[in-house]
Every structure is written in structure tokens, then in C-alpha cells.
Design an enzyme around this catalytic site. Structure first.
Site, mmCIF file in Angstrom:
data_model
loop_
_atom_site.group_PDB
_atom_site.id
_atom_site.type_symbol
_atom_site.label_atom_id
_atom_site.label_comp_id
_atom_site.label_asym_id
_atom_site.label_seq_id
_atom_site.Cartn_x
_atom_site.Cartn_y
_atom_site.Cartn_z
ATOM 1 N N TYR A 3 -1.162 -6.862 16.985
ATOM 2 C CA TYR A 3 -1.260 -5.935 15.844
ATOM 3 C C TYR A 3 -2.583 -5.166 15.897
ATOM 4 C CZ TYR A 3 -1.538 -4.546 10.875
ATOM 5 O OH TYR A 3 -1.656 -3.847 9.696
ATOM 6 N N ILE A 36 0.824 -1.211 0.000
ATOM 7 C CA ILE A 36 0.000 0.000 0.000
ATOM 8 C C ILE A 36 0.858 1.261 0.000
ATOM 9 C CG2 ILE A 36 -1.604 1.319 1.479
ATOM 10 C CD1 ILE A 36 -2.880 -1.512 2.058
#
Length: 322
Positions: free
Chosen positions: A201, A52
């Protein structure tokens, strides 16, 4: 309650976060929002050599922006820079080698960057999902060091530079996984209990949402946003979540689809008409909590997070040479 959150999030993900979710949402996009020339504006993208981050940097370069790629691996970063310059014809691409898990190095980088460059838009994209508890050379749990503390220090250090510019923006790439986590300030480095990299995460990504909301309150002349790219087929997903990737690979978004909202938040005038501090998915602000999921935190916990990160930040600043 965690089983409920996980189940609701996964069903939501199948509907909204996959490629078909993007295709459905994109029918309502206004192409003119991102058909802009941003020549003369300076953008810094972390984790920009793949996935990304690279897709975002490429689209900004295509629109004429000056792009600073901040990457950990020099060889891969140089390849990415060459590819971006070749693909876009934009020579104003600059490379900086920095490990976002190393707080002392972030401070040194930021001080040098402030003396040499201007900055209009900071894009915090670098992240990691380490599935076993691993410590950095500074004794920090690696996911926390990269995703939370690194993001905090880089943003904090560059705020004075951003505040000099008109229409300054900070965009942080989070994850819909944060919806399954309530902010937990009692164990920021995941030292208690069984270590689950995916949940660590997700907790870091919840922390990034809180950071964005707190920064938006404190710095009114900068537009802050945080976003979820959906489930995209990136090198990071393939390496950190191989089972998930294997099951879902035919339905995952492309890197460009994952980057679309980052680019929109970075270049569109429409984005800054919305309030600062919001969480976005497919160019729309969306809730930061699932219904009935019990993930809201008291304000004092959110303030405490900022205090603890500031303490960490100053500790590493004071021990950095020069």
C-alpha cells in the site's frame, strides 16, 4: 535503512498525523479559504460512500457543488447518497457504480461519463489495502489494480473532459506511509519475496505521488495535487489495520479532519496559487521524502512507471467492448 525510515515516519506520525497534529495545524488555517460557493462546478469523488470520500463529498455538496459519487457497493452507496442529500439539502448528487480495480470497466465508465457530464474537479480517493496477495479477474494484484492502475486509467481517461474547463483540478488522496518507500518499478505487482500489504500500500501511495508530479509536468492547464489525510478513524483503517486502530483509536483524526485538506484543495482559490504537482498535509505543501531516507528515484524510473501504466491502460482499453 528501512528500519530508520519506519522509525522516523512513526515518530513524525505521532506528532503530526494524529488529531492533536490537526488541531495544532488548524490554528493557522484561514476559514475564509473554504467559505465559498461552488454551485455550477462539477466534482467526481471515488470511494465516496464512507470515510474521507464521503466526508469530502458532503462538504462539497454543502457548498453547492454538483457531486458525482463513484462507489463499488450499490447498497452502501445509495445510503450514503441519501444521507448527503438530507444533510446538505443539495439534490445535485449523482451515483455511479464502479469497481476501481477493474480497468475495462473504468474505460467504459469514463467514455459514458464524458458524453453526459462536465467535470471541473476529479478526486481520486478510492483505495484498498489487501493484506494477502490477491488477484483480480484480470490477473492483477488487487492493491496495485485499485490504488495505482485504477487511479491512472480514470485520470487519464477524464483528462480531455477536465481540459475543457477553467480552473480544473485533480486531487489524489495518498498517505504519509509513502515516505517509507522508494519507487520500485521492478515489481509493480508485488510478486517477489514476502507479501506485506502495508508496505505494498505504501509503495502504491509513492507511485501516486510520482503520477501527480508527472501529470503536472505534462498538463499545464490542470492543477494537480496529492495529499496525506493524517491518521483518521475510517472504516478502511478499522478493517485493514485492526491492530493499529486498536492502539491508536483514541488519538485518530475524525473523518472530517482527514478530509479537510482534500476539500481545501478542491474548492479554495488559495490552493491553485501554489504550483501544480505538490504533496500536501494540513493545507501546506510538505516534502515527499524524509531526511536521509534514500527514497529518491532517478527520473528514468519515474518515466518508466508512466510508460508501463500506459501500456497496461491501452491493453485494457483495446479489449473493452464497444
Amino acid at each position: 535503512m528501512s528500519w530508520y525510515r519506519n522509525a522516523v515516519w512513526f515518530v513524525k506520525g505521532l506528532r503530526e498525523y494524529t488529531r492533536s497534529g490537526y488541531e495544532s495545524a488548524s490554528k493557522h488555517f484561514n476559514p475564509a479559504d473554504v467559505e465559498v460557493n461552488v454551485a455550477g462546478r462539477s466534482f467526481l469523488v471515488t470511494g465516496a460512500n464512507s470515510g474521507i470520500g464521503k466526508a469530502t463529498a458532503t462538504e462539497i455538496a454543502r457548498r453547492g457543488g454538483t457531486v458525482h459519487l463513484v462507489c463499488r457497493n450499490k447498497e452502501r452507496a445509495e445510503v450514503a447518497k441519501r444521507e448527503i442529500v438530507t444533510e446538505t439539502g443539495n439534490p445535485n448528487i449523482f451515483l455511479h457504480i464502479l469497481d476501481i480495480s477493474n480497468p475495462k470497466e473504468i474505460w467504459k465508465f469514463a467514455e459514458k461519463f464524458k458524453n453526459e457530464h462536465k467535470l471541473n474537479v476529479l478526486i481520486n480517493n478510492a483505495g484498498c489495502m489487501v493484506n494477502n496477495r490477491e488477484l483480480t479477474e484480470d490477473g492483477l494484484e488487487k492493491n496495485f489494480a485499485t490504488n495505482t492502475l485504477g487511479t491512472y486509467i480514470l485520470t487519464t481517461a477524464l483528462l480531455p473532459l477536465l481540459e475543457k474547463e477553467a480552473d480544473a483540478r485533480v486531487i489524489t488522496v495518498s498517505s504519509g506511509g509513502m515516505l517509507v518507500q522508494k519507487l520500485n518499478i521492478s515489481d509493480l505487482q508485488s510478486g517477489n519475496g514476502t507479501f506485506d500489504g502495508t508496505m505494498v500500500y505504501a509503495q502504491n501511495k509513492r507511485q501516486q505521488v510520482v503520477l501527480t508530479e508527472q501529470w503536472a509536468k505534462a498538463h499545464r492547464n490542470i492543477h494537480f495535487s496529492v495529499m496525506h489525510p493524517g491518521w483518521a478513524d475510517t472504516p478502511a483503517v478499522r478493517s485493514a489495520m485492526p491492530d493499529f486502530h486498536q492502539k491508536m483509536k483514541n488519538t485518530l483524526r475524525t473523518e472530517a479532519q482527514g478530509a479537510d485538506t482534500v476539500v481545501w484543495l478542491a474548492v479554495s482559490s488559495e490552493a491553485t496559487k501554489l504550483p501544480s504537482g505538490l504533496f500536501f498535509q494540513d493545507r501546506q505543501p510538505v516534502p515527499t521524502h524524509l531526511p536521509l531516507a534514500s527514497t529518491h528515484s532517478p527520473p528514468e524510473d519515474e518515466e518508466k512507471l508512466m510508460e508501463v501504466l500506459e501500456e497496461f491502460s491501452q491493453k485494457f482499453k483495446s479489449t473493452s467492448p464497444g
